[in-house]
Design a protein around this motif. Structure first.
Motif, PDB file in Angstrom:
ATOM      1  N   PHE A 310       0.824  -1.199   0.000  1.00  0.00           N
ATOM      2  CA  PHE A 310       0.000   0.000   0.000  1.00  0.00           C
ATOM      3  C   PHE A 310       0.861   1.253   0.000  1.00  0.00           C
ATOM      4  CE2 PHE A 310      -2.679   3.300   1.621  1.00  0.00           C
ATOM      5  CZ  PHE A 310      -3.870   3.049   0.982  1.00  0.00           C
ATOM      6  N   VAL A 311       1.909   1.224   0.788  1.00  0.00           N
ATOM      7  CA  VAL A 311       2.815   2.379   0.834  1.00  0.00           C
ATOM      8  C   VAL A 311       3.426   2.617  -0.542  1.00  0.00           C
ATOM      9  CG1 VAL A 311       5.011   3.151   1.738  1.00  0.00           C
ATOM     10  CG2 VAL A 311       3.310   2.237   3.288  1.00  0.00           C
ATOM     11  N   TYR A 313       2.237   1.751  -3.337  1.00  0.00           N
ATOM     12  CA  TYR A 313       1.182   2.147  -4.260  1.00  0.00           C
ATOM     13  C   TYR A 313       0.920   3.648  -4.194  1.00  0.00           C
ATOM     14  CZ  TYR A 313      -3.545   2.208  -6.204  1.00  0.00           C
ATOM     15  OH  TYR A 313      -4.650   2.480  -6.941  1.00  0.00           O
ATOM     16  N   SER A 314       1.057   4.227  -2.991  1.00  0.00           N
ATOM     17  CA  SER A 314       0.772   5.645  -2.844  1.00  0.00           C
ATOM     18  C   SER A 314       1.981   6.535  -3.115  1.00  0.00           C
ATOM     19  CB  SER A 314       0.261   5.947  -1.445  1.00  0.00           C
ATOM     20  OG  SER A 314      -0.882   5.198  -1.173  1.00  0.00           O
ATOM     21  N   MET A 315       3.150   5.937  -3.347  1.00  0.00           N
ATOM     22  CA  MET A 315       4.347   6.728  -3.594  1.00  0.00           C
ATOM     23  C   MET A 315       4.304   7.290  -5.004  1.00  0.00           C
ATOM     24  SD  MET A 315       7.006   6.980  -1.541  1.00  0.00           S
ATOM     25  CE  MET A 315       8.146   6.163  -0.490  1.00  0.00           C
ATOM     26  N   PRO A 316       4.414   8.601  -5.180  1.00  0.00           N
ATOM     27  CA  PRO A 316       4.481   9.130  -6.546  1.00  0.00           C
ATOM     28  C   PRO A 316       5.765   8.648  -7.227  1.00  0.00           C
ATOM     29  CG  PRO A 316       4.324  10.903  -4.927  1.00  0.00           C
ATOM     30  CD  PRO A 316       4.508   9.642  -4.166  1.00  0.00           C
ATOM     31  N   PHE A 319       8.814  10.833  -7.025  1.00  0.00           N
ATOM     32  CA  PHE A 319       9.487  10.837  -5.724  1.00  0.00           C
ATOM     33  C   PHE A 319      10.446   9.648  -5.631  1.00  0.00           C
ATOM     34  CE2 PHE A 319       8.789  10.380  -0.897  1.00  0.00           C
ATOM     35  CZ  PHE A 319       9.900  11.160  -0.641  1.00  0.00           C
TER      36      PHE A 319
END
Lengths: 498, 440
Positions: A310-311, A313-316, A319
């Protein structure tokens, strides 16, 4: 099935036309003028606006070559105050000014005669020869009345003012230019050839004002241009050099006049290998991971992997990309990988064999590939886990277990195949990704692929390239969806298209 | 009948509360909204309150009302008046008797000229004190997250960037939801066959749309362009939109007059085909590339970016709404509403829509996350966002250019990551809470 396929492919055509039209509309709305870009020799503000007739002529030819002297589409919407041959005006600022004037004053005939007269006035500047004026304006003792510099400045000023009149429709600005030019011409008698034309244009301007009929801009009109237009030639070719998109010719780039086909082909393999490799890796990791964490649902392993995924998945992606560069391509910390590009131009030898090339490029590929992979990996494992959990709840899994089938067989044979469906959708995106590339990742790592190419062509308003890319991506996306639909039916016989 | 006052909202909220990550995310989101609302008070280079030569000022608050507020103090010793223009005065240099600084005593767009060239949060930082000496900075005035190349404070940039990120989510998704719900509801409820209207009304509506755009945008394009350059474009745009709506409604009313003979025959409008094809076309173009292309054409403006993101992001919401309406229109209560003779509008707005909104909310929550991601990608690439507007993405882009300034990468990157994560978690929580079918 065949009937379904044929129907789907038939729907392609209007959709593709709509996409290319959308891209076309976006392109022509861009303010930049490609001709100005290509003929960089012509400096608009500098050089005292004295664009020589030669540069004007080259521009004219360039416009003709690019097909820009044609109307954009088969028809256009406007009001009856609009001039229907506006597309022939070469300068984009001039045509915008003309359009605005005719919108205000209604009569495009009057507007165009005023505008034409201003153009004549501007052209008459070239009749003035500095040395002649200098020689003629001497007093009785042979002393010059004006210095050469002064003469030059005055001519430049007059030219500049008239030029700015050609680009404005604001009545206040025009009035102030008129009065400032009036004083200029009354102060310097040698400007009389321009003054004559200028007075004429002033008359025409007042004429235009007196015949103002703003109501005309409130009556809509459809102007029909016929098949001699940019879009038609882009699509079907003009019967001469251009073959048209239907025959696979996307025209020429505005930046370097290269054929777009060769430009795309030389770049597309880079983006394609990135997306193919990354999807491959993503599948290799995420399918087993998804299955295993679904199998071990609600254990510690599952919870931890869920959070990690999940982490991620949310990382642009930008970045992650910048972080990787910071950590592994930074001269201050670790310099394991090169910062940019896909090869070292000093070492790279085109005659190498495939494996030598691959070995040389491997370090360049690793960081971008990680960035490419992690996002689809996170996405895939989440989907996979949910899919497998869903399948584990089904009756046939219980039946399989009840009849004493080994766990391995239950998972690999019964659960896996049924949970593959959502994964196929991702596979459908591989083609469009190949050509669209990832604009951001390729920009971060300076990879000369399609994404980077699109980015720079947008910044340089290279319309033919943008339109081509839009159309190709649209086509590939639809192919991808179609392939996915067929694969669904292959994987799951319950799905049929009738 | 054990739960007498059972309501779906209450049930959903109870379910949502059970999901701890989602609940924590909601609290973080509320905190972010708070930060965004009070950004000028949290990060400002003017003191919140100060006493200077016997006079009391509230510079940070005064400049909120009047950005170029002037005031003057009289020096009791010399009797000379000293004029203070609040926004350009360097308050740190003044010999203030009492002062209360903002928690982060810097503004996002003003460079600190004593701490230029990427000063790290742990480096030695300097400032000019009231005796005109450049000395090490006191802890209260430190740049706690460092500065960029022209000395702008990163922490302050992050605080003010919160406003933009949250606004992008609200505005872009607001536009997208209005378009998506409207089109999706029409397509799902009516399908291709059920939207019946007399030919006169059908053709007049089409003509009305054409005329509305002609009068709303075609005729007014110069008025609009001039208004946008002089700053009150939004009002002109609203006038245009009202004009468009009025013309379409007017043409529909006018069509009643022509309702006779061939024109009065009812035909079905293939609304579902229109909407589905529209979705397919928009989905066939990569969204980021489409948005980059459109925003490269227009003037750089953060508002425009939000509108463009909104106008291109409605397809997902429309698809969800359409699917829900396809299901709901067959349900008994909608059929009952129809057979009671209620108008289609009432059946959609009062009966179907409230029951279709649950999955739409979920996709809006995920949509906000992706809108924020797109905005930060655009500012990261430096497209569309003006240079003087500080956003998280533009800060991260500054960090990319300087390999030593890790703080310019870590902090903005983490801020973007955090916001996207909480929206995703809220979306998941909403999905579990609103869709009991997924609960076993």
């Amino acid at each position: 099935m065949l009937k379904y396929l044929a129907k789907r492919i038939l729907i392609f055509i209007p959709t593709l036309l709509a996409i290319s039209l959308l891209a076309f509309i976006i392109s022509i709305s861009a303010p930049a003028d490609p001709v100005e870009k290509l003929s960089s020799s012509a400096d608009k503000e500098g050089a005292a606006n004295q664009q020589s007739n030669a540069t004007k002529k080259t521009k004219q030819e360039l416009r003709k070559k690019l097909g820009l002297d044609l109307p954009v589409f088969y028809f256009s919407f406007g009001s009856i105050s609009d001039c229907d041959t506006l597309y022939r005006v070469a300068d984009k600022d001039h045509s915008a000014c003309l359009a605005e004037l005719s919108n205000y004053y209604g009569n495009w005939e009057d507007v165009s005669s005023y505008f034409h007269q201003l153009n004549v006035a501007q052209l008459s500047h070239s009749k003035l020869i500095l040395d002649d004026i200098f020689e003629m304006n001497k007093d009785a003792e042979g002393r010059p009345n004006y210095s050469k510099n002064e003469i030059n400045d005055v001519i430049t000023e007059s030219n500049f003012e008239i030029n700015s009149m050609l680009e404005t429709a604001n009545p206040n600005v025009i009035a102030s230019k008129f009065s400032s030019l009036d004083t200029l011409y009354s102060n310097y008698a040698f400007l009389s050839p321009i003054k004559k034309e200028f007075e004429q244009s002033k008359l025409l301007y007042n004429d235009m004002l007196s015949k103002q009929s703003s109501w005309k801009s409130y009556i809509p009109k459809i102007i029909w241009y016929g098949s001699k237009n940019q879009y038609h030639f882009w699509l079907f070719g003009d019967g001469e050099q251009r073959k048209g998109v239907v025959r696979g010719d996307f025209g020429f780039s505005y930046i370097d006049s290269q054929p777009i086909n060769t430009k795309i082909w030389s770049k597309v393999w880079i983006s394609f290998s990135f997306s193919l490799l990354s999807v491959l890796f993503a599948y290799l990791v995420s399918i087993p991971l998804g299955i295993y964490s679904a199998y071990k649902k609600d254990t510690k392993f599952d919870r931890i992997t869920s959070i990690v995924v999940f982490v991620l998945y949310s990382m642009p992606s930008f970045f992650i990309g910048v972080l990787l560069l910071y950590t592994f391509a930074n001269p201050d910390t670790l310099r394991w990988f090169p910062v940019s590009g896909i090869q070292d131009p000093t070492l790279y030898d085109p005659s190498w064999s495939f494996f030598e090339k691959a070995a040389h490029r491997a370090p360049y590929f690793i960081l971008p590939l990680i960035t490419y992979t992690y996002s689809s990996f996170a996405f895939l494992s989440r989907i996979m886990r949910v899919g497998v959990i869903d399948v584990f709840g089904q009756d046939y899994i219980r039946t399989a277990r009840a009849k004493g089938l080994g766990e391995g067989k239950v998972v690999m044979k019964h659960a896996l195949r049924n949970s593959l469906l959502p994964i196929i959708t991702v596979f459908a995106n591989i083609f469009p990704l190949a050509i669209g590339g990832s604009v951001i990742i390729e920009t971060i790592f300076t990879i000369p692929g399609m994404g980077f190419e699109i980015y720079s062509s947008i910044l340089n308003s290279d319309y033919p390239m943008i339109v081509a890319v839009f159309t190709i991506i649209g086509f590939l996306t639809m192919i991808g969806y179609l392939v996915a639909d067929i694969l669904y039916a292959v994987v799951d016989p319950r799905i049929s298209y009738k | 009948m054990e739960q007498r006052d059972f309501s779906f909202k209450k049930y959903a909220w109870q379910q949502f509360k059970k999901n701890k990550p989602a609940l924590i995310s909601l609290y973080i989101l509320i905190a972010l909204v708070f930060i965004a609302l009070f950004a000028p008070v949290i990060a400002n280079d003017q003191p919140l309150y100060c006493k200077y030569k016997g006079e009391t000022f509230y510079p940070a608050f005064s400049t909120l009302v009047n950005p170029s507020k002037l005031d003057s103090v009289v020096n009791p010793e010399t009797g000379l008046a000293e004029v203070l223009q609040f926004d350009i005065t360097d308050w740190r240099k003044l010999d203030l008797e009492k002062v209360m600084w903002a928690p982060i005593p810097y503004s996002p767009d003003k460079g600190d000229r004593y701490n230029r060239e990427y000063v790290s949060p742990f480096d030695e930082q300097r400032y000019k004190n009231s005796d005109n000496q450049i000395v090490a900075i006191p802890n209260r005035l430190r740049h706690i997250m460092g500065t960029d190349n022209i000395g702008r404070d990163l922490a302050s940039g992050l605080i003010h960037g919160t406003r933009i990120s949250l606004l992008v989510g609200v505005l872009a998704m607001g536009i997208a939801s209005i378009i998506g719900v409207f089109l999706g509801a029409l397509a799902g409820f009516f399908g291709d066959r059920n939207l019946l209207m007399p030919r006169s009304k059908y053709y007049f509506t089409l003509l009305g749309v054409f005329l509305a755009f002609f009068y709303g945008f075609g005729v007014r394009k110069y008025t609009l362009a001039n208004a946008f350059t002089s700053g009150n474009g939004i009002w002109e745009l609203v006038i245009s939109l009202i004009l468009i709506a009025a013309i379409i409604v007017g043409m529909r009313l006018l069509s009643i007059v022509f309702k006779f003979g061939w024109l009065a025959k009812e035909v079905s409008v293939p609304i579902d085909t229109f909407v589905s094809r529209g979705i397919e076309i928009l989905n066939s173009i990569p969204r980021l590339i489409l948005i980059i292309t459109i925003s490269a054409i227009f003037v750089r403006s953060i508002w425009l970016i939000m509108v463009i993101i909104g106008l291109t992001s409605w397809t997902g919401i429309a698809r969800f709404t359409r699917a829900e309406f396809l299901r709901i229109r067959e349900l008994e209560y909608v059929q009952a509403a129809k057979s009671l003779g209620y108008s289609n509008f009432r059946a959609i707005a009062k009966h179907a829509l409230p029951n279709a909104l649950a999955p739409v909310f979920v996709s809006i929550a995920f949509g906000v996350a992706s809108a924020i991601l797109i905005e930060s990608s655009l500012s990261f690439l430096g497209i569309g966002v003006p240079d003087d507007v500080v956003t998280w993405g533009s800060l991260l882009n500054l960090g990319r250019q300087e390999f030593e300034a890790w703080w310019l990468v870590m902090f903005p990157g983490f801020a973007i990551f955090l916001t996207i994560t909480i929206y995703n978690l809220i979306g998941e929580g909403l999905r579990d809470a609103l869709d009991p079918r997924l609960k076993s």
